[in-house]
Design an enzyme around this catalytic site. Structure first.
Site, PDB file in Angstrom:
ATOM      1  N   THR A  20       0.833  -1.213   0.000  1.00  0.00           N
ATOM      2  CA  THR A  20       0.000   0.000   0.000  1.00  0.00           C
ATOM      3  C   THR A  20       0.863   1.257   0.000  1.00  0.00           C
ATOM      4  O   THR A  20       0.482   2.282  -0.568  1.00  0.00           O
ATOM      5  CB  THR A  20      -0.908  -0.010   1.253  1.00  0.00           C
ATOM      6  OG1 THR A  20      -1.717  -1.169   1.179  1.00  0.00           O
ATOM      7  CG2 THR A  20      -1.778   1.219   1.336  1.00  0.00           C
ATOM      8  N   SER A  73       1.223  -7.553  -0.899  1.00  0.00           N
ATOM      9  CA  SER A  73       1.882  -8.603  -0.110  1.00  0.00           C
ATOM     10  C   SER A  73       0.969  -9.780   0.202  1.00  0.00           C
ATOM     11  O   SER A  73       1.430 -10.803   0.697  1.00  0.00           O
ATOM     12  CB  SER A  73       2.507  -8.041   1.161  1.00  0.00           C
ATOM     13  OG  SER A  73       1.552  -7.823   2.158  1.00  0.00           O
ATOM     14  N   THR A 106       1.454  -4.482   4.236  1.00  0.00           N
ATOM     15  CA  THR A 106       1.212  -4.807   5.647  1.00  0.00           C
ATOM     16  C   THR A 106       0.665  -6.221   5.845  1.00  0.00           C
ATOM     17  O   THR A 106       0.813  -6.800   6.916  1.00  0.00           O
ATOM     18  CB  THR A 106       0.188  -3.830   6.259  1.00  0.00           C
ATOM     19  OG1 THR A 106      -0.997  -3.859   5.468  1.00  0.00           O
ATOM     20  CG2 THR A 106       0.738  -2.428   6.319  1.00  0.00           C
ATOM     21  N   ASP A 107       0.025  -6.758   4.808  1.00  0.00           N
ATOM     22  CA  ASP A 107      -0.749  -7.997   5.019  1.00  0.00           C
ATOM     23  C   ASP A 107       0.098  -9.193   5.433  1.00  0.00           C
ATOM     24  O   ASP A 107      -0.334 -10.002   6.258  1.00  0.00           O
ATOM     25  CB  ASP A 107      -1.564  -8.341   3.760  1.00  0.00           C
ATOM     26  CG  ASP A 107      -2.738  -7.385   3.575  1.00  0.00           C
ATOM     27  OD1 ASP A 107      -3.064  -6.652   4.532  1.00  0.00           O
ATOM     28  OD2 ASP A 107      -3.333  -7.377   2.489  1.00  0.00           O
TER      29      ASP A 107
HETATM   30  N1  ASP Z   1      -2.757  -5.532   0.548  1.00  0.00           N
HETATM   31  C1  ASP Z   1      -1.699  -4.616   0.874  1.00  0.00           C
HETATM   32  C2  ASP Z   1      -0.390  -5.369   0.955  1.00  0.00           C
HETATM   33  O1  ASP Z   1      -0.194  -6.060   1.937  1.00  0.00           O
HETATM   34  C3  ASP Z   1      -1.985  -3.974   2.138  1.00  0.00           C
HETATM   35  C4  ASP Z   1      -0.891  -3.071   2.614  1.00  0.00           C
HETATM   36  O2  ASP Z   1       0.151  -2.947   2.054  1.00  0.00           O
HETATM   37  O3  ASP Z   1      -1.157  -2.456   3.601  1.00  0.00           O
HETATM   38  O4  ASP Z   1       0.460  -5.225   0.100  1.00  0.00           O
END
Ligand code: ASP
Length: 330
Positions: A20, A73, A106-107
């Site tokens: 993100t 991610s 973050t995932d």
């Molecule tokens: N779906 C995204 C990822 O993990 C969420 C994020 O980056 O916060 O790449």
């Protein structure tokens, strides 16, 4: 003289993985419908602010970027982990590199952090950072997180793998994503954060963790192999009300190359009789079964009754990474 000045320049390397933090939405007010992994890590530097970059230059610090991957991610793969470890292994030994920042989604951040914690003996700070708002947002959180991560990467005594998000510094061992939306999405579970970052200052609360990268055979295999390396298949199952073990039964029936199972037991690692029956069957087929708790905090305590399972004192997601690495290390 010129040459002497050149030599004294130190580098902070920023490895881009997507997420993100590099995401773009069509609308600046949309923090949810966006495409992760769109902006290059080199372009993310523009968000740091001229004053910040200038103060680094005044301190003879150069930012070097490298795009290792560009993904959401949720799609993290073993091949990407391998590429990341190979690049880290290179920069970790470069004397002119003070520290390394990794921009990541973050995932699956906690899984990557734990994977690195067990595979790279950090000679310098290795700091994963992220964002909960895309780069296109009216108020993105990525730039501040990157500034904080760069600050940590310059902190020479913190030779470990860490995660920096929303002013908190978490250890790779403890960090966990707790919230799907808030900018303070991470906690350090029972143990509390390592430090807070406030106005460019690090307020340290706990000792920087020592390296646990002692699965040497596993690390070497990953570093030496090509992208076709065989990674052990470890799947995850859970106990819950009315759990009859059908998922494990189906996995065993698939005759896939299953090397391990991580089971998140209820409470203190308890399992329904039907699930336990299927897991016992898995063990007789040579499948390693790791047990942890499905509770958000804590770990399985005093596990005499589960002696046939390998109790792993980690969260559900990290227990899987641990078992994969242990199998590779065998
Ligand atoms: N779906 C995204 C990822 O993990 C969420 C994020 O980056 O916060 O790449």
């Amino acid at each position: 003289m010129q040459e002497k000045n050149q030599k004294s320049i130190k580098k902070v390397v920023i490895l881009g993985m997507g997420g993100t933090i590099a995401g773009l939405a069509e609308n600046t007010t949309d923090n949810v419908n966006y495409q992760a992994g769109q902006v290059s890590v080199a372009d993310l530097l523009a968000g740091l602010g001229a004053g910040f970059v200038e103060s680094l230059q005044n301190n003879k610090i150069e930012l070097v970027t490298e795009q290792v991957a560009q993904l959401d991610s949720k799609d993290m793969s073993f091949v990407v982990w391998q590429q990341l470890l190979q690049r880290l292994d290179f920069y970790n030994t470069q004397p002119d590199v003070m520290g390394i920042v990794i921009t990541h989604g973050t995932d699956t951040l906690e899984e990557t952090a734990y994977f690195l914690h067990r595979t790279i003996s950090a000679n310098k700070p290795i700091v994963l950072t992220c964002a909960m708002r895309p780069a296109s947002a009216m108020n993105p959180d990525g730039p501040q997180n990157m500034r904080d991560a760069i600050l940590m990467a310059r902190h020479s005594s913190a030779n470990c793998v860490m995660v920096v998000c929303d002013g908190a510094v978490h250890s790779a061992q403890d960090v966990q994503k707790d919230h799907p939306y808030r900018t303070n999405a991470f906690s350090s579970r029972d143990n509390g954060v390592l430090a807070w970052i406030e106005e460019g200052h690090i307020r340290q609360l706990r000792a920087w963790p020592a390296s646990q990268a002692i699965l040497y055979r596993a690390t070497q295999k990953i570093l030496d192999a090509n992208s076709h390396m065989h990674w052990p298949r470890v799947e995850m199952v859970m106990n819950y009300a009315a759990c009859d073990g059908a998922v494990v039964q189906a996995l065993l029936a698939q005759k896939m190359d299953l090397a391990g199972l991580i089971v998140a037991g209820t409470g203190n690692g308890t399992l329904s009789n039907d699930l336990a029956l299927q897991l016992d069957l898995a063990i007789t087929q040579g499948i390693r079964v790791g047990l942890c708790s499905r509770c958000a905090l804590g770990q399985v305590v005093g596990h005499q009754k589960q002696a046939e399972y390998e109790v792993i004192e980690l969260s559900f997601t990290k227990a899987r990474v641990e078992l994969i690495l242990q199998i590779l290390n065998a």
